[in-house]
Motif scaffolding. Structure first.
Motif, short mmCIF file in Angstrom:
data_model
loop_
_atom_site.label_atom_id
_atom_site.label_comp_id
_atom_site.label_asym_id
_atom_site.label_seq_id
_atom_site.Cartn_x
_atom_site.Cartn_y
_atom_site.Cartn_z
N ASN A 57 57.78 20.94 11.85
CA ASN A 57 57.25 20.05 10.81
C ASN A 57 58.18 18.86 10.61
O ASN A 57 57.72 17.72 10.51
CB ASN A 57 57.03 20.80 9.51
N LEU A 58 59.48 19.12 10.55
CA LEU A 58 60.45 18.03 10.39
C LEU A 58 60.36 17.07 11.57
O LEU A 58 60.37 15.84 11.38
CB LEU A 58 61.87 18.58 10.26
N ASP A 59 60.24 17.60 12.77
CA ASP A 59 60.12 16.75 13.96
C ASP A 59 58.88 15.86 13.87
O ASP A 59 58.94 14.67 14.17
CB ASP A 59 60.08 17.62 15.22
N GLU A 60 57.76 16.44 13.43
CA GLU A 60 56.53 15.65 13.29
C GLU A 60 56.71 14.54 12.25
O GLU A 60 56.27 13.41 12.47
CB GLU A 60 55.37 16.56 12.88
N GLN A 61 57.37 14.86 11.14
CA GLN A 61 57.59 13.86 10.11
C GLN A 61 58.51 12.76 10.60
O GLN A 61 58.33 11.59 10.26
CB GLN A 61 58.15 14.51 8.83
N LEU A 62 59.51 13.12 11.39
CA LEU A 62 60.40 12.10 11.97
C LEU A 62 59.64 11.17 12.90
O LEU A 62 59.84 9.95 12.87
CB LEU A 62 61.55 12.77 12.74
N ILE A 63 58.76 11.74 13.71
CA ILE A 63 57.97 10.93 14.64
C ILE A 63 57.06 9.97 13.87
O ILE A 63 56.96 8.78 14.20
CB ILE A 63 57.16 11.84 15.59
N ILE A 64 56.40 10.48 12.83
CA ILE A 64 55.51 9.64 12.02
C ILE A 64 56.29 8.51 11.37
O ILE A 64 55.89 7.35 11.41
CB ILE A 64 54.78 10.49 10.96
N TYR A 65 57.42 8.86 10.76
CA TYR A 65 58.23 7.85 10.07
C TYR A 65 58.74 6.79 11.05
O TYR A 65 58.67 5.59 10.77
CB TYR A 65 59.39 8.52 9.34
N LYS A 66 59.22 7.24 12.19
CA LYS A 66 59.72 6.29 13.20
C LYS A 66 58.61 5.36 13.66
O LYS A 66 58.82 4.14 13.77
CB LYS A 66 60.29 7.06 14.39
N TYR A 67 57.42 5.90 13.90
CA TYR A 67 56.30 5.08 14.32
C TYR A 67 55.95 4.04 13.26
O TYR A 67 55.78 2.85 13.57
CB TYR A 67 55.08 5.95 14.63
N LEU A 68 55.85 4.48 12.01
CA LEU A 68 55.49 3.55 10.94
C LEU A 68 56.56 2.47 10.76
O LEU A 68 56.23 1.30 10.55
CB LEU A 68 55.28 4.30 9.63
N LYS A 69 57.82 2.85 10.85
CA LYS A 69 58.89 1.86 10.73
C LYS A 69 58.85 0.86 11.88
O LYS A 69 59.02 -0.34 11.67
CB LYS A 69 60.27 2.53 10.69
#
Length: 74
Positions: free
Chosen positions: A44-56
């Motif tokens: 879950n943390l990995d998915e959230q990191l990927i989402i945040y990185k993409y949005l940034k």
């Protein structure tokens, strides 16, 4: 999803992983169930990191992209 909301979800996921890691520190040999739960939290943390990185990256790229479009129009 906006960046602020993604960051809040990222922080929550990180806190869950942190709590699980602290729990492991207290438990010398975690059970299979505990290890599976930790693995789930880490995914879950990995998915959230990927989402945040993409949005940034989208947010950081979009002003430059808009500038290039304006230059191309002229």
């Amino acid at each position: 999803m906006n960046t602020e909301k993604a960051f809040e979800q990222l922080k929550l996921a990180a806190l869950e992983v942190k709590a699980m890691l602290i729990d492991i520190d207290d438990n010398i040999q975690p059970s299979v169930t505990e290890v599976e739960r930790i693995s789930s939290y880490v995914r879950n943390l990995d998915e959230q990191l990927i989402i945040y990185k993409y949005l940034k990256s989208q947010k950081e790229l979009s002003p430059n992209f808009n500038l290039h479009l304006k230059v191309m129009e002229q």
